[in-house]
Scaffold this active site. Structure first.
Site, PDB file in Angstrom:
ATOM      1  N   GLU B  60       0.818  -1.221   0.000  1.00  0.00           N
ATOM      2  CA  GLU B  60       0.000   0.000   0.000  1.00  0.00           C
ATOM      3  C   GLU B  60       0.845   1.262   0.000  1.00  0.00           C
ATOM      4  OE1 GLU B  60      -0.630  -2.639   1.830  1.00  0.00           O
ATOM      5  OE2 GLU B  60      -2.722  -3.198   1.488  1.00  0.00           O
ATOM      6  N   HIS B 129     -11.531  -4.891   9.080  1.00  0.00           N
ATOM      7  CA  HIS B 129     -12.072  -4.580   7.749  1.00  0.00           C
ATOM      8  C   HIS B 129     -13.347  -3.750   7.817  1.00  0.00           C
ATOM      9  CE1 HIS B 129      -9.474  -7.971   6.633  1.00  0.00           C
ATOM     10  NE2 HIS B 129      -9.654  -7.676   5.367  1.00  0.00           N
TER      11      HIS B 129
END
Lengths: 330, 324
Positions: B60, B129
């Protein structure tokens, strides 16, 4: 000198240039240290003294259109990339005439006209940026490269590994230059890395890498020219580890408890300026009179830079919130 | 007018942007061969090829940073981060580079990047999440933070975000991807203003993103009891549209803020502070808010439901403010 000088034009003129540029960085930073004690320069000040052969050697291989991303120890890189000493000094004074308008300071020198993209003070934070600059050149089919300088401390960061992998995977034209000065602030390389051979890490990502004596400006130049030629030829990244040493403290606040004075003195014996000058004298390429001329030129340039910074102006506080977002949006 | 899913609207916006401007490209994890974790980018690899729809490694920080560097060098990247929890792995690049580059360089270096990410809970995906971190990003000067809550905004916000000279973050609540609605006129969508989604005169319900549906449902329930709630969709979380917030408050004099972020240090807290600073004398009752409970989002459905804002909680809060 080591390396392969056959591939570098070691003309008298070129020798003069190499010595001039290394001395220019040295004298500029000595002046910075002096101005720091006078409190003209504040904040953090990280000096490059001892490592000049790396920036000077690598930059011989770069073209004006090539981009450079550097670290918070970047005065020398900025000078070598063409950022005027005047605007660098003014930046360190915090004046609005500075190369970053006084918003960045010593750690955040920028000059897009010279394609100098900082001045990044997050260790390894510049590596992904360099990959991105190169990606844009690839997408736009431009044949220029991006050079990214960082210290060996960056090797411990995830961004180092992520960026190397990405650059190799996507075949991005990046020259990664690790300035291995053996200490990440005060932590020795062997206290922070299981594998201390840094160029071997680059090889893991299938990036051709080379380690070079970073105290030898000619060796650095030769290696950098070879790497840049290979990047242009293959479109793939290259990695250069320059083994060097920082003579001064990490920043102006560092009492240097982590290394012995004898070690510092031993490295100074191998100092890049002393060594190159000795060689050039023995080879008959340069004389004392050349050095005197160079020193005089540098003194004039630095005096002018200090005067420019001194005469610079403070940005009005009314402008405080400028440069956060565009003043005009579509 | 055609109805689309939120997902289709977003995909259409990406396609249009890429057709209209060859500098635009998209990268992220599984955006190409997999078709996108939430299938937003499905089919785009076949249409635009691997140079412009780029699958990335699970890095990322590197691919977000590469997007920033690319934006600094003349192209227009769209970076997709799978969920906002994962964006924390790129937070260094977003905060220390994207948001600061213009400033550190004295205005020389601009970063016209768009970073899209899924946000929000409600799918039993547990504590890594499911979070709503848009309020954190709204803390950072140098970023514009968007939360499209409708199909029209999903289709319309990307274009102006790409045209913006500065970094724009788009938070897409994952529960919205299957929502259908009118495509609207994407060309008329701005990224500056909040929007009234329901007119009313008794109380203002201020919300954004995935909580808009719950808030409208709550307004419907309140209407059944004769309470006429106005619903303001913030749309832009940074910079906040203070004028719209104060305007609805001037009309209703009462307010509940609905924010899926945690209460402490939240976007709702910022909105309350602004109301108190700028609209204190228009208030007829204390402010109230419905946020996520201060717990990492649990897996078990009943616990997750209890942790998140709901129409019932909003109705209760509104009644308390109104004293009826």
């Amino acid at each position: 000198m080591s390396g392969n000088p056959a591939k570098v034009r070691l003309s008298r003129e070129h020798c003069r240039t190499l010595l001039h540029q290394m001395l220019r960085i040295r004298r500029f930073e000595e002046k910075c240290a002096e101005l720091y004690t006078q409190e003209k320069i504040r904040g953090f000040l990280h000096l490059y003294i001892g490592e000049e052969a790396v920036a000077v050697g690598v930059m011989q291989a770069l073209a004006p259109e090539d981009a450079v991303v550097a670290t918070y120890r970047e005065h020398g890189h900025a000078l070598m990339k063409g950022v005027p000493a005047d605007t660098i000094m003014a930046e360190m004074f915090g004046k609005q005439e500075g190369c970053s308008g006084g918003r960045g300071g010593s750690m955040h020198l920028f000059d897009t006209e010279h394609r100098f993209y900082g001045g990044n003070a997050i260790v390894a934070g510049g590596l992904p940026i360099a990959a991105g600059l190169a990606l844009a050149d690839t997408l736009a089919d431009r044949s220029r490269i991006t050079t990214c300088f960082f210290g060996e401390g960056a090797v411990a960061e995830g961004e180092f590994h992520e960026a190397l992998n990405l650059a190799a995977l996507w075949q991005l034209p990046v020259l990664f230059v690790c300035e291995n000065n053996l200490y990440a602030m005060g932590t020795a390389l062997d206290l922070s890395e299981s594998q201390t051979d840094i160029s071997a890490k680059a090889a893991c990502y299938d990036i051709a890498s080379e380690a070079v004596d970073g105290m030898d400006v000619v060796a650095v130049e030769v290696a950098a020219r070879r790497a840049v030629a290979a990047i242009h030829e293959t479109g793939r990244p290259r990695f250069l580890e320059c083994r060097t040493y920082r003579f001064r403290a990490h920043s102006m606040y560092d009492p240097q408890l982590y290394r012995a004075k004898e070690e510092v003195e031993a490295w100074k014996e191998r100092g890049p300026i002393r060594r190159f000058k000795t060689w050039a004298f023995e080879a008959g390429e340069l004389r004392e009179s050349d050095v005197a001329e160079i020193e005089a030129e540098i003194a004039r340039e630095i005096d002018q830079a200090v005067a420019f910074a001194q005469d610079g102006t403070w940005e009005p506080v009314a402008d405080l919130t400028r440069h956060v977002g565009a003043e005009r949006r579509p | 007018m055609t109805d689309l899913t939120y997902r289709e609207a977003m995909r259409g916006a990406i396609r249009t942007a890429m057709q209209e401007d060859e500098r635009v490209f998209l990268m992220g994890e599984d955006v190409g061969h997999y078709g996108g974790c939430y299938a937003v980018t499905k089919g785009l690899l076949e249409e635009f090829g691997p140079q412009r729809i780029r699958d990335t490694p699970l890095s990322e920080s590197a691919f977000t940073g590469a997007g920033i560097g690319a934006a600094m060098n003349g192209v227009r990247p769209i970076v997709e981060i799978m969920t906002c929890n994962f964006s924390l792995l790129a937070l260094d690049q977003i905060m220390n580079n994207a948001a600061t580059m213009r400033h550190m360089s004295g205005g020389q270096v601009t970063v016209p990047i768009v970073i899209r990410m899924a946000t929000g809970g409600g799918r039993q995906l547990a504590a890594q999440h499911s979070h709503s971190l848009e309020g954190w990003y709204a803390h950072i000067p140098g970023l514009r933070v968007l939360a499209p809550a409708t199909v029209e905004d999903a289709g319309g916000m990307l274009g102006p975000a790409l045209a913006d000279p500065d970094p724009v973050l788009i938070f897409e609540n994952a529960l919205l991807y299957n929502e259908t609605g009118p495509a609207g006129d994407p060309g008329s969508v701005d990224i500056d203003h909040a929007a009234i989604r329901r007119e009313g005169s008794d109380i203002s319900l201020i919300t954004y993103g995935g909580s808009l549906g719950k808030t409208l449902a709550a307004a419907g329930q309140l209407a059944g009891d004769g309470i006429d709630a106005e619903v303001l969709d913030l749309r832009v979380l940074r910079p906040l549209d203070d004028d719209a917030i104060l305007a609805t408050l001037a009309k209703t004099r009462r307010c509940v803020i609905v924010d899926e972020g945690w209460r402490s240090g939240s976007l709702s807290a910022e909105i309350m502070a602004r109301i108190v600073e700028q609209g204190f004398w228009t208030l007829d009752a204390p402010l109230a808010r419905v946020c996520s409970e201060e717990v990492p989002i649990p897996y078990a459905a009943h616990l997750e439901e209890a942790a998140l804002p709901s129409a019932e909680k909003i109705v209760t809060a509104a009644r308390t403010v109104l004293g009826r």
